[in-house]
Scaffold this motif. Structure first.
Motif, short mmCIF file in Angstrom:
data_model
loop_
_atom_site.label_atom_id
_atom_site.label_comp_id
_atom_site.label_asym_id
_atom_site.label_seq_id
_atom_site.Cartn_x
_atom_site.Cartn_y
_atom_site.Cartn_z
N VAL A 1 0.86 -1.19 0.00
CA VAL A 1 0.00 0.00 0.00
C VAL A 1 0.89 1.24 0.00
CG1 VAL A 1 -1.86 1.25 1.16
CG2 VAL A 1 -1.73 -1.25 1.33
N ASN B 1 -6.84 3.49 -3.24
CA ASN B 1 -7.02 3.81 -1.83
C ASN B 1 -7.10 5.31 -1.55
OD1 ASN B 1 -6.65 0.96 -1.17
ND2 ASN B 1 -4.49 1.30 -1.69
N LYS C 1 -7.85 -1.12 9.05
CA LYS C 1 -8.53 -1.27 7.77
C LYS C 1 -9.85 -0.49 7.78
CE LYS C 1 -10.32 -4.72 4.55
NZ LYS C 1 -10.51 -6.17 4.27
N THR D 1 -8.20 5.93 2.26
CA THR D 1 -8.87 4.90 3.06
C THR D 1 -7.97 3.68 3.13
OG1 THR D 1 -11.04 5.71 2.32
CG2 THR D 1 -10.95 3.52 3.30
N SER D 2 -7.65 3.27 4.34
CA SER D 2 -6.70 2.17 4.53
C SER D 2 -7.31 0.84 4.11
CB SER D 2 -6.28 2.10 6.00
OG SER D 2 -5.52 0.94 6.25
N PRO D 3 -6.66 0.10 3.19
CA PRO D 3 -7.15 -1.23 2.81
C PRO D 3 -6.63 -2.33 3.73
CG PRO D 3 -5.29 -0.66 1.44
CD PRO D 3 -5.50 0.50 2.37
#
Length: 244
Positions: free
Chosen positions: A114, A145, A213, A154-156
């Motif tokens: 990420v 993301n 997440k 937005t954190s995956p």
């Protein structure tokens, strides 16, 4: 009769003595007057010389003042030219920027990979307080993301992230101040203050942050209204360095 003769002799002697003394006094007085006249002449010449020197000093002061005014004017013109060159260069850079506003690279299906970097591609002015800064040009993203339409990441994947924020104000004497926000909580401050038209003062900061997440991270203005941000120098990046 003899007595009268003696008196006349005495008077005559006194008269002669007085005449002699008066003559000597006249000579001394003439000498003193001559000496004073000579001193007066010397003093007059010295005063004239001092007056000439004073006039020359005043002329030099006027010349120095004139030269200083010319130097100040040249400095002002140089600042204007430098500022104009700076604006021209930035406008040239803006015109030559990548035309695709949503270019993404190195997409990865691995949830532990990420990373993103987004840049401000549109100059912002008069930005009010508590406004999300939208970095509208996505330079790099391993997925989808970071949303370049909202400015929100937005954190995956849950884990430890490293975020960096760099900003540069566009307005003179108007400080730009932002927070790095996670789910409405501030975690880092960044400031940029520009003192004049030719000065570039980019402010930056980095932060290690645990993000779960689905949690969101963004950049928000704080403290005051009418902030401005310059293109290219204002960026927002994040990378997952240790997944949980």
């Amino acid at each position: 009769m003899r007595k009268m003769v003696r008196i006349l002799c005495v008077v005559t002697v006194l008269m002669i003595a007085l005449d002699h003394a008066f003559a000597e006094a006249q000579v001394d007085l003439r000498l003193e007057i001559s000496h004073l006249a000579s001193q007066l002449k010397m003093l007059t010449q010295r005063v004239q010389q001092d007056e000439e020197m004073l006039r020359q000093c005043r002329d030099q002061e006027e010349k120095v003042s004139s030269l200083q005014r010319n130097v100040d004017q040249l400095k002002w013109q140089l600042r204007n030219v430098t500022a104009l060159e700076d604006v021209i260069e930035k406008v040239r850079w803006s015109k030559n920027k990548i035309s695709t506003p949503n270019r993404r690279f190195a997409r990865s299906s691995d949830p532990t990979e990420v990373a993103f970097t987004a840049m401000l591609n549109t100059e912002l002015n008069d930005v009010p307080i508590h406004t999300t800064v939208i970095f509208d040009f996505l330079i790099y993203d391993t997925g989808t993301n970071y949303d370049d339409s909202t400015g929100v990441f937005t954190s995956p994947t849950s884990g430890l992230y490293l975020f960096s924020v760099f900003i540069e104000t566009h307005s003179v004497n108007t400080e730009a101040l932002v927070n790095l926000m996670k789910e409405g909580q501030p975690y880092m401050f960044v400031a940029s203050d520009r003192g004049n038209d030719v000065e570039d003062n980019t402010g930056g900061n980095v932060c290690l942050l645990t993000v779960n997440k689905g949690e969101r991270v963004w950049v928000k203005t704080i403290l005051h209204d009418k902030q401005s941000f310059w293109i290219g120098f204002t960026t927002f990046s994040g990378v997952l360095i240790h997944p949980h």
